[in-house]
Design a protein around this motif. Structure first.
Motif, PDB file in Angstrom:
ATOM      1  N   UNK A  32      38.186  40.096  33.973  1.00  0.00           N
ATOM      2  CA  UNK A  32      37.365  38.925  33.655  1.00  0.00           C
ATOM      3  C   UNK A  32      37.747  38.260  32.335  1.00  0.00           C
ATOM      4  N   UNK A  33      38.264  39.051  31.386  1.00  0.00           N
ATOM      5  CA  UNK A  33      38.626  38.488  30.085  1.00  0.00           C
ATOM      6  C   UNK A  33      39.693  37.414  30.211  1.00  0.00           C
ATOM      7  N   UNK A  34      40.601  37.605  31.168  1.00  0.00           N
ATOM      8  CA  UNK A  34      41.657  36.605  31.372  1.00  0.00           C
ATOM      9  C   UNK A  34      41.424  35.792  32.641  1.00  0.00           C
ATOM     10  N   UNK A  35      40.227  35.967  33.224  1.00  0.00           N
ATOM     11  CA  UNK A  35      39.870  35.231  34.444  1.00  0.00           C
ATOM     12  C   UNK A  35      40.861  35.524  35.569  1.00  0.00           C
ATOM     13  N   UNK A  36      41.265  36.803  35.668  1.00  0.00           N
ATOM     14  CA  UNK A  36      42.221  37.233  36.694  1.00  0.00           C
ATOM     15  C   UNK A  36      41.494  38.038  37.755  1.00  0.00           C
ATOM     16  N   UNK A  37      41.569  37.563  38.998  1.00  0.00           N
ATOM     17  CA  UNK A  37      40.891  38.239  40.101  1.00  0.00           C
ATOM     18  C   UNK A  37      41.830  38.327  41.303  1.00  0.00           C
ATOM     19  N   UNK A  38      41.552  39.298  42.165  1.00  0.00           N
ATOM     20  CA  UNK A  38      42.354  39.449  43.369  1.00  0.00           C
ATOM     21  C   UNK A  38      42.074  38.304  44.336  1.00  0.00           C
ATOM     22  N   UNK A  39      43.113  37.822  44.972  1.00  0.00           N
ATOM     23  CA  UNK A  39      42.951  36.785  45.994  1.00  0.00           C
ATOM     24  C   UNK A  39      42.256  37.390  47.207  1.00  0.00           C
ATOM     25  N   UNK A  40      41.415  36.623  47.916  1.00  0.00           N
ATOM     26  CA  UNK A  40      40.746  37.147  49.112  1.00  0.00           C
ATOM     27  C   UNK A  40      41.721  37.726  50.127  1.00  0.00           C
ATOM     28  N   UNK A  41      42.888  37.098  50.257  1.00  0.00           N
ATOM     29  CA  UNK A  41      43.868  37.609  51.223  1.00  0.00           C
ATOM     30  C   UNK A  41      44.386  38.983  50.817  1.00  0.00           C
ATOM     31  N   UNK A  42      44.507  39.230  49.503  1.00  0.00           N
ATOM     32  CA  UNK A  42      44.964  40.533  49.016  1.00  0.00           C
ATOM     33  C   UNK A  42      43.930  41.609  49.310  1.00  0.00           C
ATOM     34  N   UNK A  43      42.667  41.304  49.009  1.00  0.00           N
ATOM     35  CA  UNK A  43      41.585  42.258  49.287  1.00  0.00           C
ATOM     36  C   UNK A  43      41.504  42.540  50.786  1.00  0.00           C
ATOM     37  N   UNK A  44      41.644  41.490  51.589  1.00  0.00           N
ATOM     38  CA  UNK A  44      41.601  41.657  53.040  1.00  0.00           C
ATOM     39  C   UNK A  44      42.728  42.569  53.511  1.00  0.00           C
ATOM     40  N   UNK A  45      43.914  42.421  52.911  1.00  0.00           N
ATOM     41  CA  UNK A  45      45.039  43.277  53.275  1.00  0.00           C
ATOM     42  C   UNK A  45      44.788  44.733  52.924  1.00  0.00           C
ATOM     43  N   UNK A  46      44.238  44.968  51.719  1.00  0.00           N
ATOM     44  CA  UNK A  46      43.897  46.340  51.327  1.00  0.00           C
ATOM     45  C   UNK A  46      42.895  46.952  52.312  1.00  0.00           C
TER      46      UNK A  46
END
Length: 395
Positions: free
Chosen positions: A97-111
């Protein structure tokens, strides 16, 4: 024209060179003895089932296996002790959150897709009982509708993100290719043949609406004469049979004389020189590897300077460079844009259902996501022949 030896150009990346995926250490160093042996065998057996029984591609199987190792290396427990909390903590660890970096929905879906597949394999009744008997722990559900909701949400809202080139943009990019080819010819540059090859790849990708993996691995034997009336003029290049994603096979007809003539000229004039160049190096390679498959170099339609499959990443770089030089492309041009462009040209020529067949899509709505008609000419488009330059200009 004499062939100048190639030392290093855009397409000289070693075939199959990959960096190890971070976080997916298959050694499971936090486990010892029987736990490590059983866990490793369990994951390997699951991967074999995915590939040999479920028919998943080797690349997909490897990606799923890596995703399971990522979760286990973060949780530091054997597979049968995974819990729902481990999934949440792992996903949190990939965000900042400090750098506003989050996983893309497609990445989470793949996991989640990989983890759910492994979970179902491990929770098979006989397998779960065997684990309980060996380790006194019954494996439990660690990924479900609650913590895997992103998969359903992502798939429900999924659509290919893309756009299509207009005929004017195709002409502008082609003109840029022609200009750079003429410049390379005048300078006797080693980039001449690769530029000509990449220009042909550009038109073939659009004409047959190919994925980049299908384009770079296309083989000469995939072309066959068409026996339909009116198609005799295309001879042995009358149709192209492609086996692509999910092992779906389709046959796509040749439809434009100028594309046929360009491809035929390339096969007769340029491809033999590319084949000859592979013998200039230290060894004459007869086979090469791409995405887990072995190809005969002499059968490839497009050949890299190293004598193998042209690297998809370097073809992307070439497209980007030519698009910027053309001065008419505002969006990022990728090989997949060429597939969108091919579909956009196909739909009005045939019908949406026929285009779906040639695109090798399971559902019609997927094909329609690849169709990008111009607002004022929707339903009125004509797949006009492109102004391809004469053969003698390329010599």
């Amino acid at each position: 024209m004499n062939v100048v030896a190639i030392s290093s150009t855009l397409n000289t990346a070693p075939i199959g060179a990959e960096n190890p995926a971070p976080g997916c250490d298959p050694s499971l160093p936090f486990l010892t003895g029987a736990e490590k042996v059983y866990a490793t065998n369990l994951i390997n057996d699951w991967q074999r089932q995915l590939q040999h029984l479920d028919g998943a591609l080797p690349k997909t199987c490897k990606g799923h296996k890596d995703d399971v190792f990522r979760l286990l290396n973060h949780a530091k427990v054997p597979p049968w002790e995974l819990k729902k909390d481990h999934v949440g903590l792992y996903l949190d660890s990939r965000c900042d959150p400090a750098t506003n970096t989050y996983l893309a929905p497609s990445t989470v879906a793949g996991y989640c897709s990989a983890w759910r597949s492994f979970q179902n394999y491990m929770l098979d009744a006989d397998r779960a009982n065997e684990i309980l008997s060996a380790f006194k722990v019954r494996p439990r559900v660690f990924i479900n509708e609650e913590n895997g909701v992103s998969v359903k949400k992502y798939k429900a809202n999924w659509k290919p993100k893309g756009w299509a080139l207009t005929p004017d943009q195709i002409d502008a990019i082609d003109a840029t290719f022609r200009f750079e080819i003429q410049q390379a010819h005048a300078a006797r540059s080693k980039t001449l043949l690769p530029l000509i090859r990449d220009r042909v790849m550009f038109h073939v990708a659009i004409h047959f609406a190919l994925r980049v993996s299908e384009l770079v691995s296309c083989q000469m034997s995939a072309f066959k004469p068409s026996h339909e009336a009116g198609m005799e003029r295309f001879g042995k290049l009358g149709s192209l049979t492609v086996t692509g994603k999910n092992q779906v096979t389709g046959t796509i007809p040749m439809r434009e004389q100028q594309v046929h003539d360009l491809l035929d000229w390339y096969i007769r004039t340029i491809r033999p020189k590319m084949l000859l160049r592979r013998k200039i190096g230290e060894e004459d390679k007869t086979t090469c590897e791409f995405e887990g498959k072995t190809y005969r170099v002499g059968e490839l339609l497009f050949i890299s300077e190293r004598g193998g499959v042209v690297s998809p990443s370097t073809f992307r770089v070439r497209l980007k460079q030519v698009a910027i030089a053309s001065g008419v492309i505002a969006d990022k041009l990728t090989p997949h844009t060429l597939r969108h462009s091919g579909c956009t040209l196909m739909v009005p020529l045939y019908s949406p259902e026929t285009a779906q067949k040639y695109m090798r899509h399971k559902f019609l709505h997927t094909t329609l996501h690849y169709y990008h008609p111009a607002t004022l000419s929707a339903g009125n488009e004509v797949n006009a022949a492109m102004d391809l330059f004469d053969e003698e200009d390329e010599e």
